[in-house]
Design a protein around this motif. Structure first.
Motif, short mmCIF file in Angstrom:
data_model
loop_
_atom_site.label_atom_id
_atom_site.label_comp_id
_atom_site.label_asym_id
_atom_site.label_seq_id
_atom_site.Cartn_x
_atom_site.Cartn_y
_atom_site.Cartn_z
N LEU A 25 0.80 -1.21 0.00
CA LEU A 25 0.11 -0.05 0.00
C LEU A 25 1.00 1.38 -0.14
N GLU A 31 -7.59 -1.11 6.28
CA GLU A 31 -6.77 -0.27 5.14
C GLU A 31 -7.59 0.60 4.26
N LEU A 46 -6.70 4.76 1.76
CA LEU A 46 -7.05 5.17 0.47
C LEU A 46 -7.99 6.12 0.23
N GLN A 74 -3.27 0.42 -3.66
CA GLN A 74 -2.72 -0.84 -3.32
C GLN A 74 -2.36 -1.94 -4.52
#
Length: 309
Positions: free
Chosen positions: A31, A305, A309, A38
């Motif tokens: 990432l 995660e 982003l 990613q």
């Protein structure tokens, strides 16, 4: 034989702990925090810098350090294999080898090197400004230099030199050997503190999640007892601190001065806390075995995660 120019500052054996084997290669879920994306690269293409270990010194091959590091990494890999097999902290000489790995990871990475170079750039510019503050100062300094046998080019006037210095249109570089000496001095300083800590190995359970790694995986933090934290971060020998390093997606190490030791099994909260510490240290990239992982955000909520982003 050509000289390898791509040098890994995180060994590939270490990155395998956060990767999956795909045929003959190992792939990690990376990432990129800067690009907010990613991707799934082979581990040989991440955590590497061109000529990171290159040295320029008479009588030594440019890749002499890279070759030495490769031999050392073989020893590190054996210790990590033992840790993964037994899920315990190594003892004796293997324990010292592990501490050396941690010290190298803390003090030999691109961010620390950039900080060294930035500091010396500022010091060099300050010195140049001081030397050219006025012609009297310049004449005194150059006269002393000549008296010691240093040859100077008198065809360049003081006015031109001062104009060049004031322009800031130059770079201050340090030799690779000097930089290496500074880095290894820092490694030794960190290493002296590590045996004084009490080390705990932390294991995960399959359903709880995995540990992640990053491009600067050694995390040093204040512990919960420090309520009013100083402006600057702690040093490696500072009391009431926690040192954390992920060993693989299933193992992590935690070292403190005051208490600890042994082994514990991490629940999801502990995994999220350790991943948050790793994430906070990342210079640019995160590496994980699975695409999804959890961590604590600034509000102490467990998030995925996708928040990054």
């Amino acid at each position: 034989m050509s000289t390898a120019r791509k040098h890994h500052f995180l060994p590939q054996f270490y990155l395998k702990g956060f990767a999956k084997q795909k045929g003959k290669v190992w792939q990690t879920c990376a990432l990129d925090l800067k690009e907010k994306r990613q991707f799934t690269p082979n581990i040989d293409s991440v955590a590497a810098v061109r000529d990171f270990n290159r040295i320029d010194a008479e009588g030594l091959a440019p890749d002499a350090l890279e070759q030495a590091m490769s031999s050392l990494e073989t020893r590190f890999a054996d210790v990590f294999t033992e840790m993964s097999k037994h899920q315990s902290i190594p003892t004796g000489e293997n324990f010292i080898v592990l501490l050396n790995f941690i010290a190298l990871g803390a003090a030999r990475n691109p961010q620390f090197r950039n900080q060294l170079e930035s500091m010396h750039d500022k010091m060099g510019r300050m010195a140049a400004q001081s030397l050219t503050a006025d012609k009297k100062t310049w004449d005194n300094i150059t006269a002393k230099a000549k008296a010691k046998g240093l040859k100077l080019d008198d065809s360049v006037s003081f006015e031109d030199i001062k104009k060049f210095v004031d322009s800031n249109a130059y770079d201050v570089k340090i030799s690779t050997l000097w930089r290496l000496d500074l880095e290894l001095t820092a490694v030794d300083a960190v290493l002296q503190t590590l045996p004084l800590r009490k080390w705990t190995i932390i294991r995960t359970q399959d359903e709880a999640g995995d540990f992640i790694c990053c491009d600067r995986p050694v995390s040093l933090r204040w512990n919960s007892e420090v309520k009013e934290r100083p402006l600057f971060g702690p040093g490696f020998g500072t009391l009431k601190t926690i040192l954390i390093i992920p060993i693989s997606h299933k193992l992590a190490l935690l070292g403190t001065f005051e208490s600890g030791g042994g082994a514990i099994v991490a629940d999801r909260n502990k995994i999220a806390a350790i991943n948050a510490a790793t994430l906070a240290m990342a210079d640019r990239q995160i590496y994980s075995r699975e695409q999804h992982f959890c961590y604590f955000d600034d509000n102490m909520a467990i998030v995925s995660e996708q928040q990054l982003l």
